[in-house]
Write an enzyme that holds these catalytic residues in place. Structure first.
Site, short mmCIF file in Angstrom:
data_model
loop_
_atom_site.label_atom_id
_atom_site.label_comp_id
_atom_site.label_asym_id
_atom_site.label_seq_id
_atom_site.Cartn_x
_atom_site.Cartn_y
_atom_site.Cartn_z
N ASP A 194 -40.70 26.22 -23.89
CA ASP A 194 -40.00 27.28 -24.28
C ASP A 194 -40.21 28.01 -25.77
O ASP A 194 -39.40 28.50 -26.37
CB ASP A 194 -38.29 27.00 -24.27
CG ASP A 194 -38.13 26.60 -22.95
OD1 ASP A 194 -38.70 26.96 -21.83
OD2 ASP A 194 -37.05 25.63 -22.79
N ASN B 27 -40.83 24.55 -12.76
CA ASN B 27 -40.07 24.22 -13.60
C ASN B 27 -40.21 25.12 -14.76
O ASN B 27 -39.32 25.01 -15.80
CB ASN B 27 -40.45 22.49 -14.09
CG ASN B 27 -41.91 22.27 -14.03
OD1 ASN B 27 -42.75 23.37 -13.62
ND2 ASN B 27 -42.31 21.26 -14.48
N HIS C 64 -40.95 31.62 -18.05
CA HIS C 64 -41.26 32.40 -18.92
C HIS C 64 -40.95 33.84 -19.00
O HIS C 64 -40.84 34.56 -18.00
CB HIS C 64 -43.04 32.39 -18.73
CG HIS C 64 -43.62 30.95 -18.70
ND1 HIS C 64 -45.07 30.94 -18.82
CD2 HIS C 64 -43.27 30.00 -19.24
CE1 HIS C 64 -45.07 29.56 -18.73
NE2 HIS C 64 -44.14 28.80 -19.10
N THR D 101 -34.94 28.54 -16.56
CA THR D 101 -35.03 27.99 -15.27
C THR D 101 -33.76 27.34 -14.75
O THR D 101 -33.26 27.75 -13.65
CB THR D 101 -36.19 27.06 -15.04
OG1 THR D 101 -37.30 27.60 -15.65
CG2 THR D 101 -36.26 26.51 -13.84
N THR D 102 -33.06 26.72 -15.68
CA THR D 102 -31.67 26.07 -15.13
C THR D 102 -30.47 26.45 -15.85
O THR D 102 -29.57 26.20 -15.50
CB THR D 102 -31.88 24.56 -15.44
OG1 THR D 102 -32.06 24.23 -16.78
CG2 THR D 102 -33.03 23.89 -14.75
N ARG E 135 -30.09 24.53 -24.50
CA ARG E 135 -31.14 23.66 -25.24
C ARG E 135 -30.79 22.99 -26.44
O ARG E 135 -29.84 23.40 -27.22
CB ARG E 135 -32.26 24.86 -25.69
CG ARG E 135 -33.00 25.44 -24.22
CD ARG E 135 -33.89 26.43 -24.88
NE ARG E 135 -34.60 27.26 -23.51
CZ ARG E 135 -35.05 28.25 -23.63
NH1 ARG E 135 -35.09 29.19 -24.80
NH2 ARG E 135 -35.32 29.09 -22.56
N SER F 62 -44.16 36.32 -34.47
CA SER F 62 -42.98 37.14 -33.66
C SER F 62 -41.60 36.91 -34.22
O SER F 62 -41.28 35.96 -34.44
CB SER F 62 -43.03 36.41 -32.36
OG SER F 62 -42.04 36.99 -31.24
N VAL F 63 -41.14 38.25 -34.28
CA VAL F 63 -39.76 38.41 -34.91
C VAL F 63 -38.54 39.02 -33.81
O VAL F 63 -37.73 39.65 -34.29
CB VAL F 63 -39.99 39.05 -36.07
CG1 VAL F 63 -40.61 38.19 -37.22
CG2 VAL F 63 -40.56 40.67 -36.16
P1 GDP Z 1 -41.49 30.21 -22.66
O1 GDP Z 1 -41.20 29.12 -21.61
O2 GDP Z 1 -42.51 29.40 -23.60
O3 GDP Z 1 -42.30 31.49 -22.15
O4 GDP Z 1 -40.21 30.65 -23.23
P2 GDP Z 1 -38.89 31.13 -22.57
O5 GDP Z 1 -39.11 32.52 -22.14
O6 GDP Z 1 -38.45 29.99 -21.94
O7 GDP Z 1 -37.94 31.22 -23.97
C1 GDP Z 1 -38.25 31.90 -24.92
C2 GDP Z 1 -36.98 32.93 -25.00
O8 GDP Z 1 -37.12 33.51 -26.41
C3 GDP Z 1 -37.11 34.02 -24.44
O9 GDP Z 1 -35.63 34.44 -23.98
C4 GDP Z 1 -38.09 35.16 -24.96
O10 GDP Z 1 -37.43 36.60 -24.52
C5 GDP Z 1 -37.62 34.81 -26.26
N1 GDP Z 1 -38.34 35.20 -27.48
C6 GDP Z 1 -39.75 35.14 -27.56
N2 GDP Z 1 -40.13 35.25 -28.80
C7 GDP Z 1 -39.17 35.75 -29.55
C8 GDP Z 1 -38.90 36.23 -30.93
O11 GDP Z 1 -39.75 36.01 -31.73
N3 GDP Z 1 -37.47 36.46 -31.34
C9 GDP Z 1 -36.70 36.25 -30.44
N4 GDP Z 1 -35.25 36.62 -30.95
N5 GDP Z 1 -36.86 35.90 -29.32
C10 GDP Z 1 -38.18 35.64 -28.52
P1 IMO Z 2 -41.55 26.31 -19.82
O1 IMO Z 2 -43.05 26.58 -19.34
C1 IMO Z 2 -38.78 23.31 -21.39
C2 IMO Z 2 -38.49 19.49 -18.81
C3 IMO Z 2 -37.32 19.52 -17.98
C4 IMO Z 2 -37.16 17.77 -18.41
C5 IMO Z 2 -38.52 17.25 -18.10
C6 IMO Z 2 -38.88 17.15 -16.72
O2 IMO Z 2 -40.71 27.15 -19.60
O3 IMO Z 2 -41.67 26.14 -21.65
P2 IMO Z 2 -39.32 18.39 -14.48
O4 IMO Z 2 -38.48 19.20 -13.72
O5 IMO Z 2 -40.66 18.97 -14.98
O6 IMO Z 2 -39.72 16.97 -13.82
O7 IMO Z 2 -38.47 18.05 -15.85
O8 IMO Z 2 -39.66 18.31 -18.73
N1 IMO Z 2 -39.26 20.66 -18.84
C7 IMO Z 2 -39.19 22.10 -19.52
N2 IMO Z 2 -38.36 22.04 -20.57
N3 IMO Z 2 -39.46 24.23 -20.77
C8 IMO Z 2 -40.28 23.88 -19.49
O9 IMO Z 2 -41.32 24.91 -19.09
C9 IMO Z 2 -40.14 22.66 -18.95
N4 IMO Z 2 -40.82 22.33 -18.00
C10 IMO Z 2 -40.21 21.13 -17.66
O10 IMO Z 2 -36.16 19.89 -18.86
O11 IMO Z 2 -36.64 17.51 -19.59
MG MG Z 3 -39.42 28.64 -20.71
#
Ligand code: GDP
Ligand code: IMO
Ligand code: MG
Length: 423
Positions: free
Chosen positions: A13, A38, A41, A299-300, A304, A412-413
């Site tokens: 994340d 899992n 994005h 996802t869930t 966090r 990124s801001v």
């Molecule tokens: P990923 O799994 O790495 O793609 O990240 P996620 O999408 O699960 O979580 C990142 C969250 O932060 C999302 O809600 C994005 O829209 C948000 N996000 C990404 N970059 C920035 C940033 O620079 N600032 C803020 N405020 N939010 C961001």
């Molecule tokens: P992105 O791509 C954050 C974590 C789960 C759990 C562990 C095992 O969005 O960054 P699993 O279901 O994979 O067997 O769970 O891994 N986990 C993540 N946590 N972002 C993810 O993906 C994750 N993918 C798996 O929360 O702790």
């Molecule tokens: Mg994510």
């Protein structure tokens, strides 16, 4: 650079979805090569939020083709929902999406087993996403998996599925859990199969031809390096290798064809699920950062866990992946703090230890060594030039880059595509 990989350097994340979408603007191909749904994005365009679990985040760009290569495990229902959502938004994937026949499937019994194991662990649960990830990958390595390839011959598939499902149902019964309905699930799988097969292609040839023609290929890593199956504090892991080596095993592109590795670092730490988190914060400060940053699982939906930036962990991630550049995300979330800390190392019983020598027991006990920085009060969401960031903010960024010995590509801001500070 023709072939680049985006990797999350923490616990997931980090903002990989946003950065992948941005870097894919002039990519010919964007590739998901490991993990399953899992992953969650997020891409924000204007005032719309898009969530991707399986489809690569660069699909919005007109000339970019999206590939799901062999290392990914597929829940066909989730994939079809994503395709349908995109269609409603006016994005047709028919001539854009390709899926490797080598992808293993996440089947209904995998999800049931994931839930059953987690419930049986009770207080010692791992906090998985319950999407069937561990059980599907474990079937893959024990030669019990079923692949997209198997769907081609439906009669053979049914035989293999029944064999596996009967065994899994016996295991589910020992957990005291209701078995899955084999007949019902086969009806659903048949329907899904018809829609999925037109996307199936020899992705290996496509990618290797593209690399030979110097086309731009962007690999979208999932999860984070701290969740890698081998390099995490196992068993607090995910079931795939998240390190850059997975580009080769998970897509078939030779590792030496990869030109650049771009690491994504959130300006602080977050993680979902259980397991040690050395810089974890509790109480009001953690709550404030979580709320400000919207730190709830994509996802869930789980809240966090929050911590200070852990540079001991990120330094390990830079080393193991030979990271060329980093992008720092969510810097805006730290505005308004009087001071902030970064962890520059760990000690255990008074002795300096490195991330790589710690199992989960050690990592739960290490004491982070912190360096404290003065914070900044200004909102930085609308800043676009590095020189316009507050001095304290620049100090923070410069320390991170110097400590890691890696250049910052940009910062990124904000969640929006355009909310970035050029260096
Ligand atoms: P990923 O799994 O790495 O793609 O990240 P996620 O999408 O699960 O979580 C990142 C969250 O932060 C999302 O809600 C994005 O829209 C948000 N996000 C990404 N970059 C920035 C940033 O620079 N600032 C803020 N405020 N939010 C961001
Ligand atoms: P992105 O791509 C954050 C974590 C789960 C759990 C562990 C095992 O969005 O960054 P699993 O279901 O994979 O067997 O769970 O891994 N986990 C993540 N946590 N972002 C993810 O993906 C994750 N993918 C798996 O929360 O702790
Ligand atoms: Mg994510």
């Amino acid at each position: 650079m023709p072939a680049e990989s985006v990797l999350g350097l923490q616990w997931g994340d980090e903002g990989k979805g946003k950065i992948t979408d941005l870097l894919a603007q002039n990519a010919d191909f964007v590739v998901r090569y490991h993990g399953g749904n899992n992953a969650g994005h997020t891409v924000v365009t204007g005032n719309k939020k898009h969530f991707f679990h399986l489809i690569p985040s660069g699909i919005f760009h007109k000339n970019t083709k999206a590939i799901i290569s062999n290392g990914v495990i597929l829940d066909l229902g989730v994939l079809l929902n994503e395709i349908d959502t995109l269609k409603k938004e006016g994005i047709r994937v028919n001539n854009k999406l390709m899926i490797s026949p080598r992808c293993h499937l996440i089947l209904p019994y995998h999800k049931a087993l994931d839930i059953a194991y987690e419930n049986a662990r009770g207080k010692k649960k791992l906090g998985t996403t319950k999407r069937g990830i561990g059980p599907s990958y474990s079937d893959k390595v024990s030669y019990n998996g079923l692949r997209v390839y198997d769907l081609i011959n439906w009669n053979d598939f049914c035989g293999k599925y029944r064999f596996q499902a009967k065994i899994k149902n016996k295991i589910l019964k020992t957990f005291g859990v209701k078995p899955i309905s084999i007949a019902k699930s086969l009806i659903e799988l048949k329907r899904q199969r018809t829609r999925i097969l037109p996307f199936v292609k020899d992705v290996f040839e496509v990618l290797n031809n593209a690399a030979a023609a110097k086309k731009k290929i962007l690999f979208e890593g999932a999860h984070g390096i701290m969740l890698d199956l081998d390099w995490s504090p196992y068993p607090y892991a995910t079931a795939s290798n998240t390190v850059v080596g997975s580009v080769n095993t998970g897509s078939g592109l030779p590792i030496r064809s990869l030109d650049r590795v771009i690491g994504i670092v959130k300006a602080f730490t977050s993680r979902v699920g259980e397991g040690p988190l050395p810089t974890e914060l509790h109480g009001r400060l953690a709550d404030a950062i979580r709320e400000r940053g919207g730190e709830y699982g994509t996802t869930t939906g789980r809240p966090r866990r929050i911590g200070w930036l852990d540079l001991e962990a990120v330094r390990f991630s830079c080393k193991i992946n030979n990271v060329d550049e980093i992008v720092i995300t969510k810097l805006d979330i730290l505005s308004g703090l009087l001071e902030l800390k970064v962890c520059t190392g760990y000690t255990l019983n008074g002795r300096k230890v490195h991330y790589s020598e710690c199992g989960y027991n050690e990592l739960a006990k290490v004491k982070p060594v912190y360096k404290t920085f003065p914070g900044w009060m200004d909102d930085v969401v609308s800043v676009r030039k590095y020189k316009d960031l507050p001095k304290e903010c620049r100090n923070y960024l410069e320390f991170i880059s110097k400590f890691l010995g890696v250049k910052i590509k940009f910062v990124s801001v904000g969640a929006d595509r355009n909310a970035n500070v050029k260096m």
